[in-house]
Design an enzyme around this catalytic site. Structure first.
Site, PDB file in Angstrom:
ATOM      1  N   HIS A  56      -0.365   3.015  -8.491  1.00  0.00           N
ATOM      2  CA  HIS A  56      -1.265   4.097  -8.054  1.00  0.00           C
ATOM      3  C   HIS A  56      -2.604   4.049  -8.800  1.00  0.00           C
ATOM      4  O   HIS A  56      -3.181   5.097  -9.130  1.00  0.00           O
ATOM      5  CB  HIS A  56      -0.629   5.470  -8.278  1.00  0.00           C
ATOM      6  N   LEU A  61       0.868  -1.176   0.000  1.00  0.00           N
ATOM      7  CA  LEU A  61       0.000   0.000   0.000  1.00  0.00           C
ATOM      8  C   LEU A  61       0.903   1.225   0.000  1.00  0.00           C
ATOM      9  O   LEU A  61       1.982   1.203   0.609  1.00  0.00           O
ATOM     10  CB  LEU A  61      -0.905   0.026   1.238  1.00  0.00           C
ATOM     11  N   ASP A  62       0.464   2.290  -0.646  1.00  0.00           N
ATOM     12  CA  ASP A  62       1.236   3.524  -0.626  1.00  0.00           C
ATOM     13  C   ASP A  62       1.407   4.016   0.810  1.00  0.00           C
ATOM     14  O   ASP A  62       0.620   3.674   1.701  1.00  0.00           O
ATOM     15  CB  ASP A  62       0.532   4.607  -1.444  1.00  0.00           C
ATOM     16  N   LYS A  63       2.415   4.828   1.024  1.00  0.00           N
ATOM     17  CA  LYS A  63       2.716   5.320   2.367  1.00  0.00           C
ATOM     18  C   LYS A  63       1.519   6.004   3.009  1.00  0.00           C
ATOM     19  O   LYS A  63       1.271   5.850   4.216  1.00  0.00           O
ATOM     20  CB  LYS A  63       3.905   6.285   2.297  1.00  0.00           C
TER      21      LYS A  63
END
Length: 236
Positions: free
Chosen positions: A183, A100-102
């Protein structure tokens, strides 16, 4: 399997520490002293450390409620990682299933079962993943229909695969994808003229984030949860 890998996974210690023990002569395999960490041992080998038998742990499956601000990696020189949140005796044997993105929150899975993580994340298996997106503007039905049919992402040639999209109050939307481009959720909403301000993953296949699990906490995944079937394709 390499002997240092076996010792590391069996004890939960870093591989560098396992290598030291092997070089110091504290590890034996099938009764023989071995001082080379890279030595390969067979699946039936009996390994001892200081005379006590050690063995590999069984399969480990962990559900983490990922907070914002940590990266989905086992280690990072500059940022706190999700592994820093998991106090498990065999933490050094685990890997993150996907990422997962930050700034994205929600369901993240961690395991030592490479086959299981591959089945969940491999594009050819089309395991659905569901996200709750908080948007800059309310999502209109026309834009939702575009997302359901597939949209052109910046820098991509083809359209995204059809997605399930539910319009929610308060500038929110729930979206289920069967692919995992870079993304992708943020880029899909950008393609229809909106912007994702917060993103939260709720589900992977049939595995739902435990609503009782606090942010930043983890728990073992039950064996009955591991074998849940994926969401029906009829959702799309």
């Amino acid at each position: 399997m390499r002997l240092d890998q076996f010792v590391s996974q069996s004890t939960g210690m870093p591989r560098s520490e396992a290598q030291k023990l092997i070089r110091w002569g504290r590890v034996r395999a099938d009764g023989k002293g071995i001082t080379k960490p890279a030595t390969h041992i067979g699946p039936q080998a009996v390994v001892t450390l200081d005379g006590a038998a050690i063995s590999l742990p069984g399969a480990i499956y962990i559900m983490l409620h990922k907070p914002a601000g940590v990266v989905s990696a086992t280690e990072d020189p500059a940022h706190r990682t999700v592994m820093d949140l998991i106090d498990h005796p065999h933490r050094h044997t685990l890997h993150v299933v996907g990422r997962l993105d930050k700034d994205t929150t929600g369901l993240l899975l961690v395991t030592n079962d490479g086959d299981w993580s591959h089945r969940l994340m491999s594009p050819k298996h089309h395991v659905p993943k569901t996200y709750l997106a908080t948007l800059a503007e309310p999502l209109v039905e026309a834009a939702a229909e575009q997302l359901r049919a597939g949209v052109q992402l910046h820098g991509e040639k083809g359209l995204t695969k059809p997605a399930a999209v539910e319009i929610l109050p308060a500038c929110q939307a729930r979206i289920t994808l069967h692919e995992g481009k870079y993304h992708q959720v943020k880029r899909m909403f950008a393609a229809v003229g909106n912007r994702v301000e917060a993103l939260h993953r709720e589900r992977i296949g049939g595995l739902l984030l435990d609503p009782q699990l606090p942010v930043g906490k983890w728990r073992d995944v039950l064996i009955t949860e591991i074998h849940l079937p994926p969401l029906e394709s009829s959702l799309i």
